[in-house]
Design an enzyme around this catalytic site. Structure first.
Site, PDB file in Angstrom:
ATOM      1  N   ASP A 149      -8.327  12.847  16.436  1.00 23.38           N
ATOM      2  CA  ASP A 149      -8.224  11.601  16.962  1.00 23.38           C
ATOM      3  C   ASP A 149      -9.441  11.583  18.143  1.00 23.38           C
ATOM      4  OD1 ASP A 149      -7.813   9.045  18.565  1.00 23.38           O
ATOM      5  OD2 ASP A 149      -5.941   9.179  17.677  1.00 23.38           O
ATOM      6  N   SER A 150     -10.370  10.657  17.698  1.00 33.93           N
ATOM      7  CA  SER A 150     -11.635  10.671  18.763  1.00 33.93           C
ATOM      8  C   SER A 150     -11.422  10.068  19.963  1.00 33.93           C
ATOM      9  CB  SER A 150     -12.534   9.710  17.851  1.00 33.93           C
ATOM     10  OG  SER A 150     -12.162   8.340  17.812  1.00 33.93           O
ATOM     11  N   ARG A 151     -10.126   9.513  20.207  1.00 32.79           N
ATOM     12  CA  ARG A 151      -9.830   9.062  21.636  1.00 32.79           C
ATOM     13  C   ARG A 151      -9.362  10.146  22.408  1.00 32.79           C
ATOM     14  NH1 ARG A 151      -5.992   4.786  19.429  1.00 32.79           N
ATOM     15  NH2 ARG A 151      -5.534   6.345  17.929  1.00 32.79           N
ATOM     16  N   ARG A 198     -11.245  15.848   7.541  1.00 29.35           N
ATOM     17  CA  ARG A 198     -12.099  16.343   6.313  1.00 29.35           C
ATOM     18  C   ARG A 198     -13.441  16.977   6.754  1.00 29.35           C
ATOM     19  NH1 ARG A 198     -10.931  11.140   3.229  1.00 29.35           N
ATOM     20  NH2 ARG A 198      -8.753  10.751   4.222  1.00 29.35           N
ATOM     21  N   ARG A 238      -2.555  -2.029  -3.538  1.00 29.08           N
ATOM     22  CA  ARG A 238      -3.869  -1.154  -3.151  1.00 29.08           C
ATOM     23  C   ARG A 238      -3.555   0.088  -4.057  1.00 29.08           C
ATOM     24  NH1 ARG A 238      -4.918   3.295   1.031  1.00 29.08           N
ATOM     25  NH2 ARG A 238      -7.243   3.395   0.922  1.00 29.08           N
ATOM     26  N   LYS A 260       3.365   0.678   3.025  1.00 31.47           N
ATOM     27  CA  LYS A 260       3.075  -0.110   3.759  1.00 31.47           C
ATOM     28  C   LYS A 260       3.014  -1.572   3.193  1.00 31.47           C
ATOM     29  CE  LYS A 260      -0.161   2.464   6.688  1.00 31.47           C
ATOM     30  NZ  LYS A 260      -1.516   3.023   6.495  1.00 31.47           N
ATOM     31  N   ASN A 302       0.912  -1.264   0.013  1.00 34.48           N
ATOM     32  CA  ASN A 302      -0.006  -0.042   0.126  1.00 34.48           C
ATOM     33  C   ASN A 302       0.887   1.218   0.044  1.00 34.48           C
ATOM     34  OD1 ASN A 302      -1.787   2.032   0.681  1.00 34.48           O
ATOM     35  ND2 ASN A 302      -2.671   0.971   2.279  1.00 34.48           N
ATOM     36  N   HIS A 324     -12.804   3.157  -0.073  1.00 28.64           N
ATOM     37  CA  HIS A 324     -12.974   2.064   0.877  1.00 28.64           C
ATOM     38  C   HIS A 324     -13.731   1.045   0.157  1.00 28.64           C
ATOM     39  CE1 HIS A 324     -12.718   5.431   4.173  1.00 28.64           C
ATOM     40  NE2 HIS A 324     -11.360   4.921   3.881  1.00 28.64           N
ATOM     41  N   ILE A 366     -12.570   4.059  14.358  1.00 33.48           N
ATOM     42  CA  ILE A 366     -13.498   4.234  15.427  1.00 33.48           C
ATOM     43  C   ILE A 366     -14.644   3.130  15.397  1.00 33.48           C
ATOM     44  CG2 ILE A 366     -15.363   6.044  15.771  1.00 33.48           C
ATOM     45  CD1 ILE A 366     -13.279   8.130  14.063  1.00 33.48           C
ATOM     46  N   GLY A 367     -15.015   2.582  14.459  1.00 31.14           N
ATOM     47  CA  GLY A 367     -16.151   1.748  14.396  1.00 31.14           C
ATOM     48  C   GLY A 367     -15.876   0.599  15.136  1.00 31.14           C
ATOM     49  N   GLU A 368     -14.603  -0.019  15.101  1.00 29.29           N
ATOM     50  CA  GLU A 368     -14.103  -1.348  15.926  1.00 29.29           C
ATOM     51  C   GLU A 368     -13.775  -0.877  17.161  1.00 29.29           C
ATOM     52  OE1 GLU A 368     -10.916  -2.978  13.757  1.00 29.29           O
ATOM     53  OE2 GLU A 368     -11.917  -2.495  11.937  1.00 29.29           O
ATOM     54  N   GLU A 398      -8.388  -5.051   4.964  1.00 31.15           N
ATOM     55  CA  GLU A 398      -8.473  -4.799   3.565  1.00 31.15           C
ATOM     56  C   GLU A 398      -7.070  -5.689   3.117  1.00 31.15           C
ATOM     57  OE1 GLU A 398      -8.590  -0.722   4.895  1.00 31.15           O
ATOM     58  OE2 GLU A 398      -9.037  -0.073   3.177  1.00 31.15           O
ATOM     59  N   GLY A 431     -10.393   8.339   8.031  1.00 29.53           N
ATOM     60  CA  GLY A 431     -10.952   8.509   6.492  1.00 29.53           C
ATOM     61  C   GLY A 431     -12.425   7.792   7.248  1.00 29.53           C
TER      62      GLY A 431
HETATM   63  P1  ADP Z   1      -7.191   5.329   8.608  1.00 32.71           P
HETATM   64  O1  ADP Z   1      -6.602   3.877   8.356  1.00 32.71           O
HETATM   65  O2  ADP Z   1      -8.142   5.744   8.283  1.00 32.71           O
HETATM   66  O3  ADP Z   1      -5.949   6.035   9.124  1.00 32.71           O
HETATM   67  P2  ADP Z   1      -7.985   4.005  11.223  1.00 32.71           P
HETATM   68  O4  ADP Z   1      -9.059   3.026  10.495  1.00 32.71           O
HETATM   69  O5  ADP Z   1      -6.939   3.424  11.744  1.00 32.71           O
HETATM   70  O6  ADP Z   1      -7.886   5.051  10.398  1.00 32.71           O
HETATM   71  O7  ADP Z   1      -8.769   4.712  12.465  1.00 32.71           O
HETATM   72  C1  ADP Z   1      -7.981   5.699  13.082  1.00 32.71           C
HETATM   73  C2  ADP Z   1      -9.036   6.496  14.036  1.00 32.71           C
HETATM   74  O8  ADP Z   1      -9.615   5.486  14.803  1.00 32.71           O
HETATM   75  C3  ADP Z   1      -8.133   7.066  14.908  1.00 32.71           C
HETATM   76  O9  ADP Z   1      -7.969   8.524  14.548  1.00 32.71           O
HETATM   77  C4  ADP Z   1      -8.915   7.354  16.012  1.00 32.71           C
HETATM   78  O10 ADP Z   1      -9.769   8.237  15.894  1.00 32.71           O
HETATM   79  C5  ADP Z   1      -9.963   6.189  16.040  1.00 32.71           C
HETATM   80  N1  ADP Z   1      -9.672   5.166  17.222  1.00 32.71           N
HETATM   81  C6  ADP Z   1      -8.821   4.353  17.317  1.00 32.71           C
HETATM   82  N2  ADP Z   1      -8.918   3.521  18.563  1.00 32.71           N
HETATM   83  C7  ADP Z   1     -10.038   4.307  19.320  1.00 32.71           C
HETATM   84  C8  ADP Z   1     -10.601   4.110  20.426  1.00 32.71           C
HETATM   85  N3  ADP Z   1     -10.047   3.124  21.332  1.00 32.71           N
HETATM   86  N4  ADP Z   1     -11.283   4.798  20.738  1.00 32.71           N
HETATM   87  C9  ADP Z   1     -12.081   5.894  19.824  1.00 32.71           C
HETATM   88  N5  ADP Z   1     -11.459   5.981  18.684  1.00 32.71           N
HETATM   89  C10 ADP Z   1     -10.423   5.352  18.205  1.00 32.71           C
END
Ligand code: ADP
Length: 389
Positions: free
Chosen positions: A274-276, A232, A84, A14, A7, A173, A323-325, A376, A203
């Site tokens: 970063d949502s964390r 974004r 990719r 990567k 990638n 995606h 975020i979703g996971e 992926e 993203g």
């Molecule tokens: P990409 O591949 O698009 O760079 P990722 O799928 O790795 O992104 O997602 C990265 C984002 O996931 C981070 O910026 C963060 O906001 C979020 N993230 C990862 N772990 C957590 C967590 N435990 N709680 C909340 N958000 C998380």
């Protein structure tokens, strides 16, 4: 079959070597800061400790050579390479075995994704030159969306303009959404027909997948459209672009940078992309952080329903990516907004952390809600296996 998945980005590369049949990852890593001072390779074998190899990486060719040296050191055969590709443009409805024509097409559509496609095409070329006995397959992120219905991909702009400039909704995606569909099929034993796949990372995009086909998605001509993302802005009134230029005095490039790199969760929270970090601040009572999380969830819920309309209903939502996971908070907020239509999650199940596909919906939920770790690289490797067979 062992596949090397690559990638390539404009300044990074990567890689991952995996066995397609077992899914075992032998090694993976990232060549960072290619062409920039301070380059290094972060490398990891079989889930062990991460090593940091300080090496000079003046260009992608040197990076590819280092990757192959590392892979050779493992003493494992490599049977094919999967690349990719961010933008397949108007050429690729599916992955393709590389030949001169394919490579020329990847370059031809590059103006739609200049930061990625040129580097990706260069890396494919380098692999062909250095390792001519290995087959290369490109896996475009847009391919899954290629055959969406016209009502989904066409923009209501003058036909001569959209035709001559190849303007349409390409989405992104696609490899992840395809993997998520596959994982949901396995988990539900084929019971899912109308899936809203939510790839929520830095993203983020949604995809309406009906019986295995993408029929709608939230990203557009470029990955700027749709959801609010890390940096974004996602969808906004297109007139904002020329208002910023005419009244704000911003140049085209400044608007581009603003919308891609300085907006989204970063701009809303004023804290981080970063949502964390944002969740942590919101928990301490930071109001802007709270607004950022609420708006992210609101927009996600709105667009989940846009995906549902494309399928005239939906039976499953799957959350995936960073975020979703990982964020039970984001999942809970989004599903709470869909509570009026009977979406319910089980809080205890939602709180569980795991690398496995899992269901988090409550027994009385109108829609099944799953968490699906995306992969992926495995999807790319599976395409390599199929195409080189
Ligand atoms: P990409 O591949 O698009 O760079 P990722 O799928 O790795 O992104 O997602 C990265 C984002 O996931 C981070 O910026 C963060 O906001 C979020 N993230 C990862 N772990 C957590 C967590 N435990 N709680 C909340 N958000 C998380």
């Amino acid at each position: 079959m062992n596949v090397l998945v690559i990638n390539a980005g404009s300044s990074s590369l990567k890689y991952q070597l995996l066995d397609v049949d077992t899914g075992e990852v032998f090694a993976k890593g990232n060549c960072e800061r290619i062409g920039i001072d301070g380059s290094f390779i972060g490398h990891q074998e079989r889930g062990g400790e991460k090593e940091r190899l300080v090496v000079d990486l003046p260009d992608h060719k040197t990076a590819v050579k280092h990757v192959f040296e590392i892979i050779d050191g493992l003493g494992l055969p490599v049977d094919g390479i999967g690349h990719r590709v961010v933008q397949g443009g108007w050429y690729f409805p599916e992955s393709a075995v590389v030949d001169d024509e394919v490579l020329a097409k990847v370059r031809e559509v590059a103006p739609l994704a200049p930061l990625h496609n040129y580097a990706e095409a260069d890396v494919v070329e380098i692999c062909r030159e250095l390792y001519p006995s290995l087959g290369n397959v490109i896996v475009p992120d847009t391919a899954f969306h290629y055959n969406m219905p016209e009502r989904a991909w066409r923009y209501a702009l003058p036909r001569d303009v959209v035709d001559s400039l190849h303007i349409r909704k390409y989405g992104a995606h696609g490899t992840s959404h395809r993997f998520i569909w596959r994982a949901v099929q396995e988990f539900t034993d084929g019971a899912c027909h109308k899936l809203v796949s939510c790839h929520l990372g830095s993203g983020a995009s949604l995809c309406a997948v009906e019986d295995g086909h993408s029929v709608e998605t939230t990203m557009g001509l470029t990955p700027l459209d749709g959801l609010i993302m890390g940096t974004r802005c996602g969808t906004l009134d297109p007139a904002t672009v020329f208002y910023l230029q005419r009244e704000g005095g911003y140049t085209v490039d400044e608007v581009d940078t603003m919308m891609n790199k300085q907006s989204g969760l970063l701009a809303l929270s004023g804290i981080s992309s970063d949502s964390r970090d944002i969740e942590e601040a919101a928990a301490k009572g930071d109001e802007k952080a709270e607004v950022a999380l609420d708006m992210f969830a609101y927009r996600s819920a709105q667009l989940i329903l846009e995906m549902a309309e494309a399928m005239e209903g939906f039976d499953t939502i799957a959350f995936s990516a960073g975020i979703g996971e990982n964020s039970d908070d984001a999942r809970a907020r989004i599903c709470a907004k869909l509570g009026w239509m009977g979406v319910r999650i089980d809080d205890a199940k939602n709180a569980v952390r795991s690398d496995e596909v899992r269901e988090i919906s409550a027994a009385d939920s109108a829609i099944r809600v799953l968490v699906v770790p995306t992969n992926e690289e495995l999807m790319i490797a599976l395409d390599v296996q199929e195409k080189l067979a």
